[in-house]
Write a protein that holds these residues in place. Sequence first.
Motif, PDB file in Angstrom:
ATOM      1  N   ARG A 100       0.826  -1.208   0.000  1.00  0.00           N
ATOM      2  CA  ARG A 100       0.000   0.000   0.000  1.00  0.00           C
ATOM      3  C   ARG A 100       0.863   1.261   0.000  1.00  0.00           C
ATOM      4  NH1 ARG A 100      -3.438  -2.991   3.546  1.00  0.00           N
ATOM      5  NH2 ARG A 100      -2.386  -2.070   5.344  1.00  0.00           N
ATOM      6  N   ILE A 101       1.966   1.204   0.770  1.00  0.00           N
ATOM      7  CA  ILE A 101       2.834   2.385   0.867  1.00  0.00           C
ATOM      8  C   ILE A 101       3.489   2.686  -0.471  1.00  0.00           C
ATOM      9  CG2 ILE A 101       4.942   3.280   1.941  1.00  0.00           C
ATOM     10  CD1 ILE A 101       4.169   1.721   4.460  1.00  0.00           C
ATOM     11  N   PHE A 102       3.915   1.657  -1.177  1.00  0.00           N
ATOM     12  CA  PHE A 102       4.623   1.841  -2.442  1.00  0.00           C
ATOM     13  C   PHE A 102       3.735   1.467  -3.635  1.00  0.00           C
ATOM     14  CE2 PHE A 102       7.885   1.206   0.756  1.00  0.00           C
ATOM     15  CZ  PHE A 102       8.742   2.268   0.493  1.00  0.00           C
ATOM     16  N   SER A 103       2.490   1.872  -3.582  1.00  0.00           N
ATOM     17  CA  SER A 103       1.553   1.616  -4.669  1.00  0.00           C
ATOM     18  C   SER A 103       1.350   2.880  -5.502  1.00  0.00           C
ATOM     19  CB  SER A 103       0.215   1.146  -4.103  1.00  0.00           C
ATOM     20  OG  SER A 103      -0.367   2.153  -3.310  1.00  0.00           O
ATOM     21  N   ILE A 104       0.685   2.698  -6.627  1.00  0.00           N
ATOM     22  CA  ILE A 104       0.373   3.846  -7.490  1.00  0.00           C
ATOM     23  C   ILE A 104      -0.529   4.834  -6.760  1.00  0.00           C
ATOM     24  CG2 ILE A 104      -0.725   4.541  -9.647  1.00  0.00           C
ATOM     25  CD1 ILE A 104       1.890   3.112 -10.068  1.00  0.00           C
TER      26      ILE A 104
ATOM     27  N   VAL B 106       0.067   8.796  -6.068  1.00  0.00           N
ATOM     28  CA  VAL B 106      -0.902   9.847  -6.436  1.00  0.00           C
ATOM     29  C   VAL B 106      -1.224  10.722  -5.232  1.00  0.00           C
ATOM     30  CG1 VAL B 106      -3.283  10.255  -7.191  1.00  0.00           C
ATOM     31  CG2 VAL B 106      -1.884   8.527  -8.338  1.00  0.00           C
ATOM     32  N   GLU B 107      -1.428  10.103  -4.060  1.00  0.00           N
ATOM     33  CA  GLU B 107      -1.724  10.872  -2.852  1.00  0.00           C
ATOM     34  C   GLU B 107      -0.552  11.774  -2.468  1.00  0.00           C
ATOM     35  OE1 GLU B 107      -4.553  11.070  -1.254  1.00  0.00           O
ATOM     36  OE2 GLU B 107      -5.519   9.654  -2.621  1.00  0.00           O
ATOM     37  N   PHE B 108       0.681  11.281  -2.643  1.00  0.00           N
ATOM     38  CA  PHE B 108       1.862  12.100  -2.344  1.00  0.00           C
ATOM     39  C   PHE B 108       1.931  13.313  -3.265  1.00  0.00           C
ATOM     40  CE2 PHE B 108       6.321  13.046  -3.428  1.00  0.00           C
ATOM     41  CZ  PHE B 108       6.763  13.493  -2.188  1.00  0.00           C
ATOM     42  N   LEU B 109       1.702  13.097  -4.554  1.00  0.00           N
ATOM     43  CA  LEU B 109       1.737  14.212  -5.502  1.00  0.00           C
ATOM     44  C   LEU B 109       0.625  15.222  -5.214  1.00  0.00           C
ATOM     45  CD1 LEU B 109       2.500  12.268  -8.813  1.00  0.00           C
ATOM     46  CD2 LEU B 109       4.071  13.642  -7.444  1.00  0.00           C
ATOM     47  N   LYS B 110      -0.540  14.703  -4.818  1.00  0.00           N
ATOM     48  CA  LYS B 110      -1.642  15.608  -4.451  1.00  0.00           C
ATOM     49  C   LYS B 110      -1.263  16.455  -3.245  1.00  0.00           C
ATOM     50  CE  LYS B 110      -5.475  13.616  -3.777  1.00  0.00           C
ATOM     51  NZ  LYS B 110      -6.409  12.557  -3.388  1.00  0.00           N
ATOM     52  N   SER B 111      -0.653  15.849  -2.242  1.00  0.00           N
ATOM     53  CA  SER B 111      -0.266  16.597  -1.039  1.00  0.00           C
ATOM     54  C   SER B 111       0.767  17.671  -1.367  1.00  0.00           C
ATOM     55  CB  SER B 111       0.297  15.632   0.013  1.00  0.00           C
ATOM     56  OG  SER B 111      -0.667  14.670   0.383  1.00  0.00           O
TER      57      SER B 111
END
Length: 359
Positions: free
Chosen positions: A141-145, A149-154
Amino acid sequence: MYLKLNLQYFAQEKTEKATPKKRLESRNKGQVAKSTDVNTAFILMLVFLLFWLIGSYITQELLAMLRYTFTDYMLMELTEESLHTLMLEFSFQAFLITAPVMLAAGAAGVAANLLQVGVLFAPEAIKMKLEKIDPIKGFKRIFSIRALVEFLKSMMKILLVGIVTGGVMFFFIDDLLRLGLYSIRDGMILIGRLIVIMGLAVAFLLIFLAILDYMYQKYDFEKNIRMSKQDVKDEYKKTEGDPLIKSKIKEKQRQMAMSRMMQEVPKADVVITNPTHYAIALKYDENAMDAPVITAKGVDYIALKMKNTARQHDVVMVENRPLARALYAEAEIGDQVPEDLFKAVAEVLAYVYRIQQKI
C-alpha cells in the motif's frame, strides 16, 4: 506460426460496470467514493466564516479573561478551594469561546460526509481484520500507485496553499511593514484580519481541489468495483437462479399443469374441436354453476391428447370450428363461457344431452 491464447484471461478481465447488488454490498462494507479533502475544505470554510462573523466576540472574551487574570486572579489568595474555583471559571470561559468553533467544525464535517455518501452505517468497516496489520500488504500500500498519487496531491496542495497565503501577504505588505507603528489593539486586529482572509482564501482553494479530488475518487472507486463477465453471470445465477435449472423447473410446472388439466377432461360434459388444431372441454352443473365452465383447452399436440383422453372416457366430442376458436381466444381455463357465446354453447350442450338420453 500460431499463438495460443487462453480465453479465460479475457473472461476474468474486469470490464463491466458494477451491478446494483455489487454496489450495495460495497456500501455495506463502507467502500464508497469519498474525498477527505471535501471534509477539510468544508471545515476550514465554516470555521473561518465563523471567525469573520464572531471574531470580535472571541477577542472580547479573551481580553476579558486576561483582564480578570491580572486584576482579580493575581491578587487572589491561593488555596485549594480558590484554585478549584479558578479552574472551573477558566474552563467555563474556555468552553464559551471554543464551543461555537467546535460546533461549526462538527457540523461542517457531518455535512461534508452526508453530501458525499449520505447516511451510512457500516459496522463491517470497523471490524478487526488481521490483513490490515499484514506488513507485506502494508508495504504494497505504501509503495503503490495510489500512494504515489496521494503524495503528488499533497505536494501540489502545499505548493498552492503557499502561493495563496503568500499572495494575501503580498497584497497587505504595506500594512505589515507599518505593523510596528500600530498600537497593540490595532496590530492584533490587523493580524486577526489577515489570518481570517488567508484562511478563507485557502478554504476556497481547497474546495476547488476537493471537487477535482472527489471526481478522481469517484473514478477510482468505479474502477475498483468493476466486475468481469463471469462475475456478472455468477451474480445472476445467485440472485435469479441457474437458467438451466429454472427452465427445468418451468418445464416441470408445465407438465404438472398439463397433467392436472388432463385429469379434468374425463369429467367434462363435452369437448368442442376444430377438429384437428383446437380442443375445448366444457362442464356444466346447473345446481352449482351459473354458466358452463372451461375445464381444459389446448392446440395441436395438447388438443390431440385431450381428444384421445375424451375418446377413452366416452366424453362426447362435437366439431364446431368457429366456436372452438372463439372459446380458445376469449376465455381461460376455469373461466365461464363468455356471454356472447352462451347461445352457441347452449345448442352444443343441448345436442350432447339428447345424445346421452338416447344412450
